[in-house]
Design a protein around this motif. Sequence first.
Motif, PDB file in Angstrom:
ATOM      1  N   HIS B 123       0.853  -1.187   0.000  1.00  0.00           N
ATOM      2  CA  HIS B 123       0.000   0.000   0.000  1.00  0.00           C
ATOM      3  C   HIS B 123       0.881   1.227   0.000  1.00  0.00           C
ATOM      4  O   HIS B 123       2.002   1.177   0.483  1.00  0.00           O
ATOM      5  N   MET B 124       0.378   2.328  -0.503  1.00  0.00           N
ATOM      6  CA  MET B 124       1.124   3.582  -0.437  1.00  0.00           C
ATOM      7  C   MET B 124       0.386   4.505   0.517  1.00  0.00           C
ATOM      8  O   MET B 124      -0.782   4.823   0.305  1.00  0.00           O
ATOM      9  N   GLY B 125       1.081   4.891   1.558  1.00  0.00           N
ATOM     10  CA  GLY B 125       0.474   5.769   2.544  1.00  0.00           C
ATOM     11  C   GLY B 125      -0.423   5.003   3.498  1.00  0.00           C
ATOM     12  O   GLY B 125      -0.638   3.798   3.363  1.00  0.00           O
ATOM     13  N   ARG B 126      -0.925   5.695   4.485  1.00  0.00           N
ATOM     14  CA  ARG B 126      -1.781   5.071   5.485  1.00  0.00           C
ATOM     15  C   ARG B 126      -3.138   5.746   5.487  1.00  0.00           C
ATOM     16  O   ARG B 126      -3.267   6.897   5.128  1.00  0.00           O
ATOM     17  N   ASP B 129      -6.591   1.084   2.965  1.00  0.00           N
ATOM     18  CA  ASP B 129      -5.765   0.100   2.264  1.00  0.00           C
ATOM     19  C   ASP B 129      -6.180  -0.122   0.820  1.00  0.00           C
ATOM     20  O   ASP B 129      -5.341  -0.401  -0.034  1.00  0.00           O
ATOM     21  N   GLY B 132      -4.759   2.761  -0.833  1.00  0.00           N
ATOM     22  CA  GLY B 132      -3.304   2.606  -0.773  1.00  0.00           C
ATOM     23  C   GLY B 132      -2.775   1.622  -1.793  1.00  0.00           C
ATOM     24  O   GLY B 132      -1.696   1.799  -2.349  1.00  0.00           O
TER      25      GLY B 132
END
Lengths: 80, 223
Positions: B123-126, B129, B132
């Motif tokens: 995933h990218m970032g929080r 999901d 992400g």
Amino acid sequence: MAQERSDFVVFLFPSVSHALTAEKLLKAAGITHKLIPVPRHISSDCGVCLRITEEQRPTVAELLRGRVTWEGEAPLEVQV
Amino acid sequence: MDEEKRQEVESGKTTTVDARGRACPQPVIMAKQALEENERIKVLVDNAPAVENIRRLAVKTACGFAVEEKEGGFWEIVLTRTGPIEARSGDSASAGPGNELLSCAADGDQRNVALVVALSDDHMGRGDDTLGNILIRSFVHTLLELKPRPATVICYNAGVKLALKDSPALDDLQALEKSGTEILVCGTCANYFGVTDQVAVGHISNMYDIVETLAGAGRVVRP
């Protein structure tokens, strides 16, 4: 699944959710596709789009029609 | 540079640092060392990034800065300080010779600066999901547009999932590998997830390679 050099089109959607819904439909139908960022030269509010091959275009349109809205389709030149 | 300064320079009161032919970050390090021992120095450099780095050194250390482009493709910079340089650089959080002064990579000259991309998750970032996962797929795809391409992409922790045979990012990682980017896949991680036999790009790697690659990188990008 290395993509052969071929003509692609992208389907553009009004939102990320629309794109995701469409992707699920394509996945379920076993249609090869790729979710990619909207190419720079095309403007769209939603940052992602679905890339498919030109040949699949009618099939995909048929599949999505009535199930998910899309904003447009645009040809995509592939840089290999 | 005004006439008075020029005369002083030419009268030999000024220590000259010839940093021509030196690669970044050498010129700024040499200038800083000379400045610690002298109140006025002249630095000769032959590239624009070095001028910019030394200009930044002057701003940070509150030194006077004058630059003049000379015949023959080099610049002559005169730095003058009024107080001790240590007092000013010492109260910042920086360690070493003014790390934040150096921008060898950012000034347009990116050769030999190895870019390493660390994919530590699928995933990218929080936050969300699903989103992400879309983002990381877009990120990996867009890496193909970078010039120059990353030297190495490392997949570790859940990032190894991007390198599996059913990964939607697999074709992009394969294209990167084909274009010369080294793909390292954390073996411990693949083993932990029980997917070692599904890794379909790059080569299974270990912590020694990962540490060495990260430590030797010019820049590390972790999305």
